[in-house]
Write a protein that holds these residues in place. Structure first.
Motif, mmCIF file in Angstrom:
data_model
loop_
_atom_site.group_PDB
_atom_site.id
_atom_site.type_symbol
_atom_site.label_atom_id
_atom_site.label_comp_id
_atom_site.label_asym_id
_atom_site.label_seq_id
_atom_site.Cartn_x
_atom_site.Cartn_y
_atom_site.Cartn_z
ATOM 1 N N ALA A 68 -20.664 -16.696 3.475
ATOM 2 C CA ALA A 68 -21.875 -17.497 3.283
ATOM 3 C C ALA A 68 -22.065 -18.472 4.439
ATOM 4 N N CYS A 109 -24.686 -22.618 0.495
ATOM 5 C CA CYS A 109 -23.439 -21.885 0.713
ATOM 6 C C CYS A 109 -22.839 -21.440 -0.621
ATOM 7 N N ASP A 155 -25.109 -18.713 -2.206
ATOM 8 C CA ASP A 155 -24.975 -17.434 -1.501
ATOM 9 C C ASP A 155 -23.635 -16.771 -1.802
ATOM 10 N N SER A 156 -22.571 -17.571 -1.835
ATOM 11 C CA SER A 156 -21.245 -16.997 -2.086
ATOM 12 C C SER A 156 -21.150 -16.444 -3.501
#
Length: 238
Positions: free
Chosen positions: A32, A64, A67-68
């Motif tokens: 990410a 982040c 997204d991860s």
């Protein structure tokens, strides 16, 4: 984890997620971060990249984390297989899976020669969901790269046949066919390459990756392992 490059107030966003996820989750956090910095990294030299990674104040930590989590949830578990990772025992005998369908250790040199990850047969069968127990729509497209003759003797239900011999490997060009058009129309789905064991599966997968297909994997141990699962059918009967 990551505390050598992020200030404490940003690390707090990660801690809960790292504790709740399994051992593969930090990998997705790193991916990410790379996703956010992609344009900058591609436009920078090696020394600039090293300096950039020594301090990451501009990373949007909320993005982040989101997204991860998205990547973690959409990635088949066997794709992040590690030989020495702790595997919890099955909850019951009914949850035990044929060992032949699971991942087995792969030499690092072999992994480094391949362009995309592998998926276990057990994970592939779960995504195929042939009984439509978990998903209303298929989560994976199976591409069988064996010859038409082999494919017609027994194949994965709903798979498509693009024989390896019809692909221009050196030029990375796929043949023009309804099967190729089907792949183009489903670029967001996981694409699992199935074939006989050997170099053809990773070579075909590399063509797809370099043709901008985002989620490509190869079947660990090849189609032979699926025979023990008793799912192969004659294509005309699919």
């Amino acid at each position: 984890m990551f505390s050598h490059v992020f200030p404490l107030h940003k690390i707090l966003h990660l801690w809960d997620k790292l504790l709740l996820g399994d051992a593969s989750f930090p990998l997705f956090v790193g991916l990410a971060i790379l996703r956010q910095l992609r344009d900058t990294l591609l436009a920078s030299g090696f020394n600039e990249c090293i300096l950039l990674f020594s301090d990451l104040p501009e990373v949007d930590m909320e993005r982040c984390v989101n997204d991860s989590i998205e990547m973690y949830c959409s990635t088949p578990r066997s794709v992040t297989y590690r030989q020495h990772e702790y595997q919890p025992p099955p909850q019951s005998k009914s949850s035990e899976v044929n060992a032949d369908l699971e991942m087995t250790p792969i030499p690092v040199s072999e992994l480094q020669s391949e362009f995309c990850p592998r998926i276990s047969a057990a994970n592939l069968l779960e995504l195929l969901d042939l009984q439509h127990i978990k998903y209303s729509r298929p989560k994976v497209i199976v591409v069988d790269i064996r010859s038409s003759e082999e494919y017609n003797r027994g194949a994965v239900p709903n798979s498509v046949n693009i024989p390896f011999s019809t692909v221009n490997i050196s030029e990375r060009i796929l043949p023009t066919s309804p099967e190729t058009a089907h792949l183009q129309n489903n670029k967001g789905k996981v694409i699992a390459i199935v074939g006989s064991r050997g170099p053809s599966m990773p070579q075909f997968a590399e063509v797809l990756v370099k043709s901008s297909f985002p989620r490509v994997c190869t079947l660990h141990r090849g189609i032979q392992v699926l025979r023990s699962a008793n799912i192969l059918v004659v294509p005309g009967a699919m």
